[in-house]
Design an enzyme around this catalytic site. Structure first.
Site, mmCIF file in Angstrom:
data_model
loop_
_atom_site.group_PDB
_atom_site.id
_atom_site.type_symbol
_atom_site.label_atom_id
_atom_site.label_comp_id
_atom_site.label_asym_id
_atom_site.label_seq_id
_atom_site.Cartn_x
_atom_site.Cartn_y
_atom_site.Cartn_z
ATOM 1 N N SER A 267 4.492 2.821 45.921
ATOM 2 C CA SER A 267 4.196 4.035 45.188
ATOM 3 C C SER A 267 3.225 3.847 44.028
ATOM 4 C CB SER A 267 5.499 4.633 44.660
ATOM 5 O OG SER A 267 6.133 3.733 43.768
ATOM 6 N N SER B 20 6.913 -1.401 45.749
ATOM 7 C CA SER B 20 5.890 -0.523 45.164
ATOM 8 C C SER B 20 4.865 -1.157 44.236
ATOM 9 C CB SER B 20 6.553 0.630 44.419
ATOM 10 O OG SER B 20 6.894 1.625 45.340
ATOM 11 N N LYS C 35 1.590 3.383 34.987
ATOM 12 C CA LYS C 35 2.147 4.244 36.039
ATOM 13 C C LYS C 35 2.878 5.416 35.386
ATOM 14 C CE LYS C 35 4.978 3.848 40.265
ATOM 15 N NZ LYS C 35 5.790 2.952 41.105
HETATM 16 N N1 GLN Z 1 7.992 2.380 49.638
HETATM 17 C C1 GLN Z 1 9.360 2.177 49.285
HETATM 18 C C2 GLN Z 1 10.085 3.486 49.252
HETATM 19 O O1 GLN Z 1 9.526 4.441 49.667
HETATM 20 C C3 GLN Z 1 9.454 1.472 47.965
HETATM 21 C C4 GLN Z 1 9.262 2.337 46.808
HETATM 22 C C5 GLN Z 1 9.298 1.618 45.512
HETATM 23 O O2 GLN Z 1 9.310 0.381 45.465
HETATM 24 N N2 GLN Z 1 9.366 2.396 44.448
HETATM 25 O O3 GLN Z 1 11.195 3.578 48.845
#
Ligand code: GLN
Length: 476
Positions: free
Chosen positions: A149, A173, A74
């Site tokens: 993400s 994420s 990532k």
């Molecule tokens: N989708 C969640 C957010 O927008 C989690 C993001 C994440 O785990 N980095 O914050």
């Protein structure tokens, strides 16, 4: 032959390499062949590392657990000498000057890195639509999001463009994209994996973890990256419980709050059938209650932006990343102007929204009403789990309320986007380990879309959910 090597699991590839059935170079080439085929449509990568082919030749196969195996990383995890942009324009040209602890550990175990994957900007999002470099598509249906993400990592693994990947999980994420793409994602206990070299989003919630094709592969990768790190004082070694817990006799807690309104009936059916299979295999199913989980999303959207606003203050046009100080067009006339214009140019909408939210809740006069209050409720959410784990060994439920949604469906409605993390954020707030694994499919518009089952374990007991996950893969 080499064309199919990319579809091997890490365990199978390791076996094949050790028996010299094929070389690491052939394995890497099979992944690149798949990248050439699928990447133009999927856009899982921000940059494939073509030089890896040569590294595959130079690196001798050895006893390392990941020797000769290609991984995708990532874009918020540092690999020395490579760009790490966190999906943001502001870090478009930022090159890592050191390796993250996880990349170093993987490198030492013999891994090869074949590219950096797309993500929502600074890991803020659930669909990759917030990436400054365009979205990634879901390999099961390209009109749908891969989740986020870590959407690039999940899509890359699901489409066979790499054998495994790293993601990061602050509120879901790793698990949500793994669920949407039909792969396995492990969010380790907070502190089980070092955060050195992870571009911070919310430091009390962030954790790095594996995204793989099988639970066994997640275990192999987790065992390489985990452990105490003197560069991250929040780390600790995971317990190796050796509990030998199998599904037979296992006490599984099913939280009633995770099966109520908001859960799509078809997804519910798949999850209930997976739980039924565990019951048939001898597990004892107990309904439990996590009464404060109904506040989890609200608490998360106070604590997370507060930490985001503090962490992202460093991107000011002076210390990191791009700057308007050197831009003729946007000429800055004062130091404040450099900060303001750099950030206005470099950050996308969602990042700005969260920085503003966080700055507000931390500001004098609101701190007690929002941030402090949220920390107290966070404690109650954690205590619900402490209580539940007095009665059960693990907790099981859906990873997400529905399968992958369509592009644009939630992009203009942040709250509906935030709701896709309803079953994952409480686990980050409590710091627990959780695994998302494929449990079945539902059909939408003639396409099969994967559903993820979430298994939550006690603190630092990743080995329990992993061993149960492996057994479950056999019977699902
Ligand atoms: N989708 C969640 C957010 O927008 C989690 C993001 C994440 O785990 N980095 O914050």
């Amino acid at each position: 032959m080499s064309q199919e090597l990319n579809n091997l699991t890490i365990a199978e590839a390791r076996e094949g390499l050790s028996q010299k059935k094929f070389s690491s170079r052939e394995l890497v080439e099979a992944c690149f062949a798949e990248i050439h085929k699928r990447e133009p449509e999927l856009h899982a990568f921000l940059e494939p590392f073509f030089h890896t082919k040569h590294q595959a030749e130079e690196k001798e196969f050895n006893e390392g657990a990941l020797s000769g195996i290609p991984f995708a990383i990532k874009d918020n995890i540092l690999i020395k000498g490579q760009v790490a942009s966190a999906g943001s324009k502001i870090l478009e040209n930022y090159k890592a000057s050191y390796d993250a602890t996880v990349t170093k550990k993987m490198w030492d175990a013999g891994a090869l890195f074949i590219g950096r994957t797309n993500m929502d900007e600074f890991a803020m999002g659930s669909s990759t639509e917030n990436s400054a470099y365009g979205p990634t598509k879901n390999p099961y249906d390209v009109s749908r999001v891969p989740g986020g993400s870590s959407g690039g990592s999940a899509a890359a693994v699901a489409s066979g463009m790499c054998l495994g990947a790293l993601g990061s999980d602050t509120g879901g994420s790793i698990r949500q994209p793994a669920s949407f793409c039909g792969v396995v994602g492990l969010k380790p206990t907070y502190g089980a994996v070092s955060r050195l070299g992870l571009i911070a989003m919310a430091s009390s919630l962030d954790v790095i973890g594996p995204i793989t094709k099988t639970v066994e592969d997640a275990e192999i990768l987790f065992n390489v990256i985990r452990g105490r790190d003197s560069f991250d004082s929040t780390t600790a070694d995971s317990r190796i419980t050796n509990k030998e817990l199998g599904i037979k006799g296992l006490k599984i807690g099913v939280p009633k709050e995770y099966f109520g309104e908001g859960l799509h009936p078809e997804v519910k059916k798949v999850i209930e059938s997976a739980i039924k299979k565990m019951e048939e295999a001898g597990a004892i199913i107990k309904e439990i209650s996590l009464p404060h989980s109904k506040y989890a999303l609200e608490v998360y959207y106070i604590i997370m932006p507060a930490e985001v606003s503090a962490n992202l203050a460093r991107f000011d046009g002076i210390r990191y990343g791009s700057s308007v100080a050197t831009s003729y067009k946007l000429q800055a006339t004062s130091l404040y102007d450099v900060y303001a214009k750099t950030r206005a140019e470099g950050f996308g909408h969602e990042v700005k929204r969260r920085v503003m939210l966080g700055t507000y809740t931390l500001s004098h006069g609101y701190y007690d009403a929002y941030y402090l209050k949220a920390q107290k409720v966070r404690r109650l959410i954690r205590d619900d789990f402490v209580k539940a784990f007095e009665e059960v060994d693990i907790i099981a439920g859906p990873t997400t309320p529905d399968v992958a949604f369509r592009f644009g469906e939630k992009a203009n409605d942040p709250v509906s986007m935030y709701l896709s993390d309803i079953y994952t954020v409480a686990i980050n707030l409590a710091g627990l380990p959780a695994l998302s694994m494929p449990a079945g499919f539902v059909e939408r518009d003639g396409k099969k879309l994967p559903v993820g089952l979430q298994l939550v374990g006690k603190w630092f007991e990743e080995d329990v959910i992993l061993s149960i996950g492996k057994e479950l893969e056999e019977i699902l």
